[in-house]
Write an enzyme that holds these catalytic residues in place. Structure first.
Site, short mmCIF file in Angstrom:
data_model
loop_
_atom_site.label_atom_id
_atom_site.label_comp_id
_atom_site.label_asym_id
_atom_site.label_seq_id
_atom_site.Cartn_x
_atom_site.Cartn_y
_atom_site.Cartn_z
CE LYS A 28 -3.89 -2.31 2.33
NZ LYS A 28 -4.90 -2.24 3.42
CE1 TYR A 51 -9.34 -3.06 0.15
CE2 TYR A 51 -8.42 -1.09 -0.89
CZ TYR A 51 -8.25 -2.23 -0.11
OH TYR A 51 -7.02 -2.55 0.40
CG ASN A 65 -3.58 -2.52 6.91
OD1 ASN A 65 -3.43 -2.15 5.75
ND2 ASN A 65 -4.64 -3.23 7.29
CG HIS A 98 -5.18 -6.15 -0.39
ND1 HIS A 98 -6.42 -6.10 0.21
CD2 HIS A 98 -5.29 -7.04 -1.42
CE1 HIS A 98 -7.24 -6.92 -0.43
NE2 HIS A 98 -6.58 -7.50 -1.42
CD GLU A 112 -8.63 -8.91 -3.65
OE1 GLU A 112 -7.52 -9.42 -3.39
OE2 GLU A 112 -9.42 -8.53 -2.77
P1 GDP Z 1 -7.90 -7.13 5.56
O1 GDP Z 1 -8.49 -8.27 4.78
O2 GDP Z 1 -7.06 -7.59 6.72
O3 GDP Z 1 -7.15 -6.14 4.68
O4 GDP Z 1 -9.11 -6.33 6.25
P2 GDP Z 1 -10.57 -5.88 5.71
O5 GDP Z 1 -10.93 -6.62 4.44
O6 GDP Z 1 -11.50 -5.97 6.87
O7 GDP Z 1 -10.41 -4.33 5.38
C1 GDP Z 1 -9.79 -3.89 4.20
C2 GDP Z 1 -8.90 -2.73 4.53
O8 GDP Z 1 -9.69 -1.65 5.01
C3 GDP Z 1 -7.88 -2.97 5.65
O9 GDP Z 1 -6.71 -3.61 5.23
C4 GDP Z 1 -7.60 -1.57 6.12
O10 GDP Z 1 -6.70 -0.87 5.26
C5 GDP Z 1 -8.98 -0.92 6.01
N1 GDP Z 1 -9.73 -1.00 7.28
C6 GDP Z 1 -10.22 -2.11 7.90
N2 GDP Z 1 -10.88 -1.81 9.03
C7 GDP Z 1 -10.81 -0.45 9.14
C8 GDP Z 1 -11.31 0.48 10.10
O11 GDP Z 1 -11.95 0.12 11.09
N3 GDP Z 1 -11.04 1.80 9.85
C9 GDP Z 1 -10.33 2.23 8.77
N4 GDP Z 1 -10.12 3.55 8.62
N5 GDP Z 1 -9.85 1.38 7.85
C10 GDP Z 1 -10.08 0.05 8.02
#
Ligand code: GDP
Length: 135
Positions: A9, A49, A112, A115, A126
């Site tokens: 990222k 997304y 973080n 991805h 994807e």
């Molecule tokens: P991943 O599969 O571990 O990447 O997690 P998710 O699919 O739940 O979320 C996708 C991405 O959205 C994450 O990698 C973070 O960059 C972002 N994200 C997830 N949860 C949060 C949140 O509570 N707040 C914010 N601002 N971003 C989030």
């Protein structure tokens, strides 16, 4: 043999840790079968997304993902989807295990660093989103 999509990222690219991240994947037996650097538009980040469209962080996440260049890769190997997510660590760097990419380099739950696809279905969508010719 399984394929998964990995993204370094904008925060990871800005920190200058592309090489460090790729080394971790390769050291763990994942092969990089495609790679490119792209700078997503807001619309492209929204398209990627789309499954998170209803989540409260969708706008902030897609702003972030279109804020700078990213490195997009296809990782290949046995159990690649699960293995990649293990190397990445939990979504929130605070909760991620010691030695994972997110624990070592992530800033917060959004920024973080990496991805990784979370299922065969999302990997197919994807990979197709960035590398149509692989299908
Ligand atoms: P991943 O599969 O571990 O990447 O997690 P998710 O699919 O739940 O979320 C996708 C991405 O959205 C994450 O990698 C973070 O960059 C972002 N994200 C997830 N949860 C949060 C949140 O509570 N707040 C914010 N601002 N971003 C989030």
């Amino acid at each position: 043999m399984e394929r998964t999509l990995s993204i370094i990222k904008p925060d990871g690219v800005a920190k200058g840790i592309i090489g460090e991240i790729i080394k971790r994947f390769e050291n763990d037996g994942l092969r990089i079968s495609a790679i490119k650097m792209v700078y997503l538009t807001k619309k492209e980040a929204e398209g990627f997304y789309i499954v998170h469209k209803e989540r409260p962080f969708y706008n902030s996440l897609t702003d972030f993902m279109s804020s700078g260049p990213i490195v997009v890769m296809v990782l290949e190997g046995n159990d690649a989807i699960r293995k990649n997510r293990e190397i990445m660590g939990a979504t929130n760097p605070k909760d991620a295990d010691t030695g994972t990419i997110r624990r070592d380099f992530g800033t917060n739950v959004e920024k973080n660093t990496v991805h990784g696809s979370d299922s065969l279905e999302s990997a197919a969508f994807e990979i197709d989103y960035f590398f149509k010719s692989l299908h």
